[in-house]
Design a protein around this motif. Sequence first.
Motif, PDB file in Angstrom:
ATOM      1  N   MET A   1     -20.623  40.487 -31.478  1.00  7.96           N
ATOM      2  CA  MET A   1     -20.926  39.270 -32.215  1.00  7.96           C
ATOM      3  C   MET A   1     -19.623  38.655 -32.741  1.00  7.96           C
ATOM      4  N   ALA A   2     -19.637  37.353 -32.861  1.00  5.02           N
ATOM      5  CA  ALA A   2     -18.466  36.616 -33.319  1.00  5.02           C
ATOM      6  C   ALA A   2     -18.381  36.631 -34.843  1.00  5.02           C
ATOM      7  N   GLU A   3     -17.173  36.557 -35.329  1.00  4.80           N
ATOM      8  CA  GLU A   3     -16.935  36.518 -36.773  1.00  4.80           C
ATOM      9  C   GLU A   3     -16.451  35.131 -37.166  1.00  4.80           C
ATOM     10  N   ARG A   4     -16.781  34.751 -38.404  1.00  2.00           N
ATOM     11  CA  ARG A   4     -16.312  33.471 -38.961  1.00  2.00           C
ATOM     12  C   ARG A   4     -15.601  33.760 -40.279  1.00  2.00           C
ATOM     13  N   ASN A   5     -14.548  33.008 -40.550  1.00  2.00           N
ATOM     14  CA  ASN A   5     -13.784  33.131 -41.797  1.00  2.00           C
ATOM     15  C   ASN A   5     -14.169  32.010 -42.745  1.00  2.00           C
ATOM     16  N   ILE A   6     -14.188  32.330 -44.028  1.00  2.00           N
ATOM     17  CA  ILE A   6     -14.508  31.334 -45.056  1.00  2.00           C
ATOM     18  C   ILE A   6     -13.476  31.445 -46.166  1.00  2.00           C
ATOM     19  N   LEU A   7     -12.918  30.305 -46.580  1.00  2.00           N
ATOM     20  CA  LEU A   7     -12.100  30.212 -47.787  1.00  2.00           C
ATOM     21  C   LEU A   7     -12.802  29.240 -48.716  1.00  2.00           C
ATOM     22  N   ALA A   8     -13.137  29.705 -49.915  1.00  2.00           N
ATOM     23  CA  ALA A   8     -13.839  28.865 -50.881  1.00  2.00           C
ATOM     24  C   ALA A   8     -13.102  28.922 -52.214  1.00  2.00           C
ATOM     25  N   TYR A   9     -13.137  27.815 -52.937  1.00  2.00           N
ATOM     26  CA  TYR A   9     -12.421  27.689 -54.201  1.00  2.00           C
ATOM     27  C   TYR A   9     -13.403  27.513 -55.340  1.00  2.00           C
ATOM     28  N   PHE A  10     -13.116  28.153 -56.475  1.00  3.46           N
ATOM     29  CA  PHE A  10     -13.998  28.144 -57.637  1.00  3.46           C
ATOM     30  C   PHE A  10     -13.210  27.819 -58.897  1.00  3.46           C
ATOM     31  N   HIS A  11     -13.936  27.380 -59.920  1.00  8.95           N
ATOM     32  CA  HIS A  11     -13.332  27.110 -61.228  1.00  8.95           C
ATOM     33  C   HIS A  11     -13.156  28.380 -62.044  1.00  8.95           C
ATOM     34  N   ALA A  12     -14.045  29.357 -61.874  1.00 10.27           N
ATOM     35  CA  ALA A  12     -14.012  30.557 -62.708  1.00 10.27           C
ATOM     36  C   ALA A  12     -14.197  31.808 -61.857  1.00 10.27           C
ATOM     37  N   PRO A  13     -13.547  32.904 -62.242  1.00 14.01           N
ATOM     38  CA  PRO A  13     -13.701  34.154 -61.501  1.00 14.01           C
ATOM     39  C   PRO A  13     -15.149  34.642 -61.464  1.00 14.01           C
ATOM     40  N   GLU A  14     -15.899  34.377 -62.535  1.00 19.12           N
ATOM     41  CA  GLU A  14     -17.294  34.823 -62.588  1.00 19.12           C
ATOM     42  C   GLU A  14     -18.134  34.165 -61.495  1.00 19.12           C
ATOM     43  N   GLN A  15     -17.865  32.887 -61.230  1.00 18.29           N
ATOM     44  CA  GLN A  15     -18.576  32.191 -60.160  1.00 18.29           C
ATOM     45  C   GLN A  15     -18.277  32.846 -58.814  1.00 18.29           C
ATOM     46  N   ALA A  16     -17.006  33.101 -58.553  1.00 20.20           N
ATOM     47  CA  ALA A  16     -16.599  33.685 -57.280  1.00 20.20           C
ATOM     48  C   ALA A  16     -17.132  35.108 -57.126  1.00 20.20           C
ATOM     49  N   GLU A  17     -17.098  35.884 -58.198  1.00 19.11           N
ATOM     50  CA  GLU A  17     -17.605  37.263 -58.133  1.00 19.11           C
ATOM     51  C   GLU A  17     -19.103  37.271 -57.862  1.00 19.11           C
ATOM     52  N   GLY A  18     -19.839  36.317 -58.464  1.00 19.45           N
ATOM     53  CA  GLY A  18     -21.271  36.217 -58.204  1.00 19.45           C
ATOM     54  C   GLY A  18     -21.553  35.914 -56.745  1.00 19.45           C
ATOM     55  N   ALA A  19     -20.799  34.988 -56.186  1.00 17.41           N
ATOM     56  CA  ALA A  19     -20.951  34.655 -54.765  1.00 17.41           C
ATOM     57  C   ALA A  19     -20.556  35.849 -53.897  1.00 17.41           C
ATOM     58  N   ALA A  20     -19.504  36.562 -54.276  1.00 14.38           N
ATOM     59  CA  ALA A  20     -19.050  37.720 -53.508  1.00 14.38           C
ATOM     60  C   ALA A  20     -20.126  38.801 -53.459  1.00 14.38           C
ATOM     61  N   MET A  21     -20.802  39.038 -54.589  1.00 10.23           N
ATOM     62  CA  MET A  21     -21.884  40.031 -54.613  1.00 10.23           C
ATOM     63  C   MET A  21     -22.991  39.649 -53.641  1.00 10.23           C
ATOM     64  N   LYS A  22     -23.363  38.378 -53.635  1.00 13.84           N
ATOM     65  CA  LYS A  22     -24.418  37.914 -52.736  1.00 13.84           C
ATOM     66  C   LYS A  22     -23.984  38.001 -51.276  1.00 13.84           C
ATOM     67  N   LEU A  23     -22.712  37.705 -51.003  1.00 14.96           N
ATOM     68  CA  LEU A  23     -22.215  37.810 -49.635  1.00 14.96           C
ATOM     69  C   LEU A  23     -22.197  39.263 -49.165  1.00 14.96           C
ATOM     70  N   ARG A  24     -21.852  40.170 -50.068  1.00 19.19           N
ATOM     71  CA  ARG A  24     -21.887  41.594 -49.700  1.00 19.19           C
ATOM     72  C   ARG A  24     -23.315  42.030 -49.409  1.00 19.19           C
ATOM     73  N   ALA A  25     -24.285  41.499 -50.173  1.00 13.54           N
ATOM     74  CA  ALA A  25     -25.695  41.809 -49.928  1.00 13.54           C
ATOM     75  C   ALA A  25     -26.145  41.273 -48.566  1.00 13.54           C
ATOM     76  N   LEU A  26     -25.522  40.198 -48.113  1.00 16.72           N
ATOM     77  CA  LEU A  26     -25.821  39.651 -46.791  1.00 16.72           C
ATOM     78  C   LEU A  26     -25.101  40.417 -45.678  1.00 16.72           C
ATOM     79  N   ARG A  27     -24.369  41.455 -46.062  1.00 20.44           N
ATOM     80  CA  ARG A  27     -23.585  42.287 -45.150  1.00 20.44           C
ATOM     81  C   ARG A  27     -22.363  41.561 -44.578  1.00 20.44           C
TER      82      ARG A  27
END
Length: 123
Positions: free
Chosen positions: A1-27
Amino acid sequence: MAERNILAYFHAPEQAEGAAMKLRALRAIDVSVDRFGRYEGTGLRSVMNPYAGDFGSLGSLTQAAHVSTPDEGILIAADPAASGMSDGGGGGVTGLDVILAAVVDESIYEQALRVIDGAGGQV
């Protein structure tokens, strides 16, 4: 399967960490969150009184910069943000100093983008 890269920018570390947790849950294959700035260095590690404290330059005090030479300190201090009076001007994106980097499988790429958008990130 192919991989895709994502770079995203946030105002606060808490926002990014929340998104990171959800992305890890998506494997997601790999996810990392970090803060970046215009200048090298991690900033002041302790609170000090600038009137009595010993600091290298205005750039190190206001920009959290690691200043290695007096000339570099002068140049960094000349930045409008060093005065505390800068509004970020120029109509650009400001305050997005937290970056989330992710590698996801192509099958969940669109879902990952929705997770990032829902957390307040900008791709």
